[in-house]
Every structure is written in C-alpha cells, then in structure tokens.
Design a protein around this motif. Sequence first.
Motif, PDB file in Angstrom:
ATOM      1  N   GLN A   1     -78.739 -13.673  32.347  1.00 51.32           N
ATOM      2  CA  GLN A   1     -79.647 -13.028  31.096  1.00 51.32           C
ATOM      3  C   GLN A   1     -79.774 -14.322  30.445  1.00 51.32           C
ATOM      4  O   GLN A   1     -78.710 -15.814  30.216  1.00 51.32           O
ATOM      5  CB  GLN A   1     -78.946 -12.282  30.202  1.00 51.32           C
ATOM      6  CG  GLN A   1     -78.803 -11.455  29.940  1.00 51.32           C
ATOM      7  CD  GLN A   1     -78.799 -10.162  28.861  1.00 51.32           C
ATOM      8  OE1 GLN A   1     -77.518 -10.262  29.384  1.00 51.32           O
ATOM      9  NE2 GLN A   1     -78.988 -10.180  27.861  1.00 51.32           N
ATOM     10  N   VAL A   2     -80.602 -14.631  29.347  1.00 54.85           N
ATOM     11  CA  VAL A   2     -80.585 -16.061  29.000  1.00 54.85           C
ATOM     12  C   VAL A   2     -79.921 -15.304  27.055  1.00 54.85           C
ATOM     13  O   VAL A   2     -81.488 -14.255  26.867  1.00 54.85           O
ATOM     14  CB  VAL A   2     -82.340 -16.221  28.673  1.00 54.85           C
ATOM     15  CG1 VAL A   2     -82.351 -16.797  26.853  1.00 54.85           C
ATOM     16  CG2 VAL A   2     -82.072 -17.081  29.372  1.00 54.85           C
ATOM     17  N   HIS A   3     -79.552 -15.695  25.994  1.00 55.81           N
ATOM     18  CA  HIS A   3     -79.094 -15.598  24.640  1.00 55.81           C
ATOM     19  C   HIS A   3     -80.381 -16.282  23.942  1.00 55.81           C
ATOM     20  O   HIS A   3     -80.310 -17.943  24.039  1.00 55.81           O
ATOM     21  CB  HIS A   3     -77.727 -15.682  24.651  1.00 55.81           C
ATOM     22  CG  HIS A   3     -77.844 -14.919  23.482  1.00 55.81           C
ATOM     23  ND1 HIS A   3     -77.628 -14.048  22.821  1.00 55.81           N
ATOM     24  CD2 HIS A   3     -76.797 -15.954  22.494  1.00 55.81           C
ATOM     25  CE1 HIS A   3     -77.067 -13.648  21.688  1.00 55.81           C
ATOM     26  NE2 HIS A   3     -75.912 -14.291  21.446  1.00 55.81           N
ATOM     27  N   LEU A   4     -80.960 -15.579  23.211  1.00 56.87           N
ATOM     28  CA  LEU A   4     -81.906 -16.362  21.520  1.00 56.87           C
ATOM     29  C   LEU A   4     -81.507 -15.841  20.680  1.00 56.87           C
ATOM     30  O   LEU A   4     -81.827 -14.566  20.234  1.00 56.87           O
ATOM     31  CB  LEU A   4     -83.604 -15.695  22.513  1.00 56.87           C
ATOM     32  CG  LEU A   4     -84.029 -16.129  23.704  1.00 56.87           C
ATOM     33  CD1 LEU A   4     -83.655 -14.744  24.037  1.00 56.87           C
ATOM     34  CD2 LEU A   4     -85.316 -16.337  23.674  1.00 56.87           C
ATOM     35  N   VAL A   5     -81.122 -16.591  20.087  1.00 56.71           N
ATOM     36  CA  VAL A   5     -81.087 -16.572  18.066  1.00 56.71           C
ATOM     37  C   VAL A   5     -82.165 -17.354  17.270  1.00 56.71           C
ATOM     38  O   VAL A   5     -82.261 -18.207  17.382  1.00 56.71           O
ATOM     39  CB  VAL A   5     -79.226 -17.393  18.009  1.00 56.71           C
ATOM     40  CG1 VAL A   5     -79.358 -17.183  16.384  1.00 56.71           C
ATOM     41  CG2 VAL A   5     -78.542 -16.885  19.100  1.00 56.71           C
ATOM     42  N   GLU A   6     -83.227 -16.520  16.812  1.00 55.35           N
ATOM     43  CA  GLU A   6     -83.819 -17.321  15.675  1.00 55.35           C
ATOM     44  C   GLU A   6     -83.265 -17.276  14.215  1.00 55.35           C
ATOM     45  O   GLU A   6     -82.002 -16.894  14.157  1.00 55.35           O
ATOM     46  CB  GLU A   6     -84.913 -16.113  15.441  1.00 55.35           C
ATOM     47  CG  GLU A   6     -85.325 -15.793  16.322  1.00 55.35           C
ATOM     48  CD  GLU A   6     -85.256 -14.114  17.347  1.00 55.35           C
ATOM     49  OE1 GLU A   6     -85.779 -13.407  17.770  1.00 55.35           O
ATOM     50  OE2 GLU A   6     -83.747 -13.910  17.332  1.00 55.35           O
ATOM     51  N   SER A   7     -83.733 -18.202  13.870  1.00 57.60           N
ATOM     52  CA  SER A   7     -83.774 -18.107  12.531  1.00 57.60           C
ATOM     53  C   SER A   7     -84.695 -19.383  11.639  1.00 57.60           C
ATOM     54  O   SER A   7     -86.071 -19.224  12.110  1.00 57.60           O
ATOM     55  CB  SER A   7     -81.984 -19.449  12.190  1.00 57.60           C
ATOM     56  OG  SER A   7     -82.636 -20.567  12.508  1.00 57.60           O
ATOM     57  N   GLY A   8     -84.730 -18.952  10.360  1.00 53.61           N
ATOM     58  CA  GLY A   8     -85.657 -19.689   9.399  1.00 53.61           C
ATOM     59  C   GLY A   8     -86.711 -18.877   8.149  1.00 53.61           C
ATOM     60  O   GLY A   8     -87.492 -19.205   7.720  1.00 53.61           O
ATOM     61  N   GLY A  26     -77.924 -20.194  27.773  1.00 53.02           N
ATOM     62  CA  GLY A  26     -77.755 -19.070  29.183  1.00 53.02           C
ATOM     63  C   GLY A  26     -78.866 -19.557  30.333  1.00 53.02           C
ATOM     64  O   GLY A  26     -77.735 -20.850  30.699  1.00 53.02           O
ATOM     65  N   ARG A  27     -79.288 -18.765  31.106  1.00 48.11           N
ATOM     66  CA  ARG A  27     -79.399 -19.530  32.576  1.00 48.11           C
ATOM     67  C   ARG A  27     -80.265 -20.374  32.478  1.00 48.11           C
ATOM     68  O   ARG A  27     -80.947 -20.914  31.397  1.00 48.11           O
ATOM     69  CB  ARG A  27     -79.555 -17.812  33.288  1.00 48.11           C
ATOM     70  CG  ARG A  27     -78.989 -16.983  33.822  1.00 48.11           C
ATOM     71  CD  ARG A  27     -79.618 -15.802  34.443  1.00 48.11           C
ATOM     72  NE  ARG A  27     -78.191 -14.715  35.375  1.00 48.11           N
ATOM     73  CZ  ARG A  27     -78.003 -15.283  36.162  1.00 48.11           C
ATOM     74  NH1 ARG A  27     -78.686 -16.448  37.261  1.00 48.11           N
ATOM     75  NH2 ARG A  27     -77.368 -14.423  36.372  1.00 48.11           N
ATOM     76  N   THR A  28     -80.230 -21.271  33.478  1.00 49.63           N
ATOM     77  CA  THR A  28     -81.403 -21.950  32.741  1.00 49.63           C
ATOM     78  C   THR A  28     -82.762 -21.400  33.056  1.00 49.63           C
ATOM     79  O   THR A  28     -83.600 -20.827  33.831  1.00 49.63           O
ATOM     80  CB  THR A  28     -81.757 -23.163  34.528  1.00 49.63           C
ATOM     81  OG1 THR A  28     -82.684 -24.286  34.484  1.00 49.63           O
ATOM     82  CG2 THR A  28     -82.599 -22.485  35.581  1.00 49.63           C
ATOM     83  N   LYS A  76     -82.216 -30.235  22.113  1.00 53.70           N
ATOM     84  CA  LYS A  76     -81.513 -28.945  21.584  1.00 53.70           C
ATOM     85  C   LYS A  76     -81.410 -27.129  22.251  1.00 53.70           C
ATOM     86  O   LYS A  76     -81.109 -26.719  20.960  1.00 53.70           O
ATOM     87  CB  LYS A  76     -81.779 -28.969  20.400  1.00 53.70           C
ATOM     88  CG  LYS A  76     -81.803 -30.542  19.465  1.00 53.70           C
ATOM     89  CD  LYS A  76     -82.306 -30.069  17.966  1.00 53.70           C
ATOM     90  CE  LYS A  76     -81.804 -32.232  17.372  1.00 53.70           C
ATOM     91  NZ  LYS A  76     -82.487 -31.620  15.895  1.00 53.70           N
ATOM     92  N   ASN A  77     -82.218 -27.908  22.902  1.00 49.34           N
ATOM     93  CA  ASN A  77     -82.360 -25.976  23.817  1.00 49.34           C
ATOM     94  C   ASN A  77     -82.818 -25.507  22.754  1.00 49.34           C
ATOM     95  O   ASN A  77     -82.716 -23.707  22.623  1.00 49.34           O
ATOM     96  CB  ASN A  77     -81.307 -25.200  24.199  1.00 49.34           C
ATOM     97  CG  ASN A  77     -80.824 -26.208  25.565  1.00 49.34           C
ATOM     98  OD1 ASN A  77     -81.590 -26.816  25.755  1.00 49.34           O
ATOM     99  ND2 ASN A  77     -79.713 -25.654  25.968  1.00 49.34           N
ATOM    100  N   TYR A 106     -91.695 -10.685  29.529  1.00 55.69           N
ATOM    101  CA  TYR A 106     -90.491 -11.251  28.736  1.00 55.69           C
ATOM    102  C   TYR A 106     -89.749 -10.115  28.718  1.00 55.69           C
ATOM    103  O   TYR A 106     -89.873  -9.067  28.788  1.00 55.69           O
ATOM    104  CB  TYR A 106     -91.485 -10.690  27.324  1.00 55.69           C
ATOM    105  CG  TYR A 106     -92.622 -12.214  27.275  1.00 55.69           C
ATOM    106  CD1 TYR A 106     -93.617 -11.942  27.336  1.00 55.69           C
ATOM    107  CD2 TYR A 106     -91.663 -13.393  26.548  1.00 55.69           C
ATOM    108  CE1 TYR A 106     -93.737 -13.117  27.218  1.00 55.69           C
ATOM    109  CE2 TYR A 106     -92.293 -14.509  26.475  1.00 55.69           C
ATOM    110  CZ  TYR A 106     -93.772 -14.663  26.195  1.00 55.69           C
ATOM    111  OH  TYR A 106     -94.504 -15.241  26.190  1.00 55.69           O
ATOM    112  N   LYS A 107     -88.398 -10.283  28.871  1.00 52.86           N
ATOM    113  CA  LYS A 107     -87.012  -9.811  29.396  1.00 52.86           C
ATOM    114  C   LYS A 107     -86.291  -9.655  28.121  1.00 52.86           C
ATOM    115  O   LYS A 107     -85.606  -8.739  28.006  1.00 52.86           O
ATOM    116  CB  LYS A 107     -86.549 -10.105  30.884  1.00 52.86           C
ATOM    117  CG  LYS A 107     -85.517  -9.614  30.731  1.00 52.86           C
ATOM    118  CD  LYS A 107     -84.679  -9.803  32.333  1.00 52.86           C
ATOM    119  CE  LYS A 107     -83.795  -9.035  33.303  1.00 52.86           C
ATOM    120  NZ  LYS A 107     -82.671  -9.743  32.338  1.00 52.86           N
ATOM    121  N   ASP A 108     -85.644 -11.140  27.665  1.00 46.98           N
ATOM    122  CA  ASP A 108     -84.275 -11.182  26.806  1.00 46.98           C
ATOM    123  C   ASP A 108     -85.658 -11.504  25.888  1.00 46.98           C
ATOM    124  O   ASP A 108     -86.091 -12.131  25.378  1.00 46.98           O
ATOM    125  CB  ASP A 108     -83.486 -12.071  27.105  1.00 46.98           C
ATOM    126  CG  ASP A 108     -83.233 -12.179  28.648  1.00 46.98           C
ATOM    127  OD1 ASP A 108     -83.606 -12.626  29.518  1.00 46.98           O
ATOM    128  OD2 ASP A 108     -82.504 -10.976  28.710  1.00 46.98           O
TER     129      ASP A 108
END
Length: 119
Positions: A1-8, A26-28, A76-77, A106-108
């Motif tokens: 699973q991939v974790h995503l955090v938005e800002s701005g 998270g994963r590659t 910086k991923n 699109y999953k995560d």
Amino acid sequence: QVHLVESGGGLVQPGGSLRLSCVVSGRTFNNRMLGWFRQAPGKEREFVAAIRWSSGNTYYTDSVKGRFTISRDNAKNTVYLQMNSMKPEDTAVYYCASTDPTTSLYKDWGQGTQVTVSS
C-alpha cells in the motif's frame, strides 16, 4: 500500500497561483502513475493530471492544459501540481492518488486539500 499526504491548498484570487504537494511513501512506486484529481461541491470527482513515476511522462485534462504543471521530485518522493492563471471553476478539493502496479487503476488516495479561487 502507498500512503499519500497532500498539502498546499488555500484561498487564491482569480489569475493567481498555488502549488500543491503530495508526499508519497510505502511500497515502491516506480511502476505507478501518480495523479491529481479534484471534486467540486455537487460534482463528481474528475481527473486533472498524472505523471508516470519512472519516465516522467505527463498527462492533463484539457481544461488545465497550459495552466497546470505536474512534476515529481524522486529524491523527496513528492509529486507537485503547479497551478497558474487560476479560475473560479478550479475551486475544489484536490486529491493525490496512486495506481496499482498490477491493474493500473487508481487505488490509494490522499485525504485531499481544499483549493478556493475567489476574489
């Protein structure tokens, strides 16, 4: 699973600019697409832009071509969405998302960040 955090996100006047960031962990994700979507009140979520992490190839919906730019910083991923010449119709909650490398769907998803364009 991939974790995503938005800002701005925030409030900007018509014609102004904002840059959204999405930190990915998270994963590659070399075999993934990272995309930005948006959802305005009372409307369905729509695709805005995407970038293939490995190649850097980019894709845009017609309404933002020439105004928005998606990019990534591998070290910086992080995926960015630079938004220029903004219009009131760009007002929405913006979401960052990642595809599943197997299905290409699109999953995560991130939690979203509010963007408001108003004078």
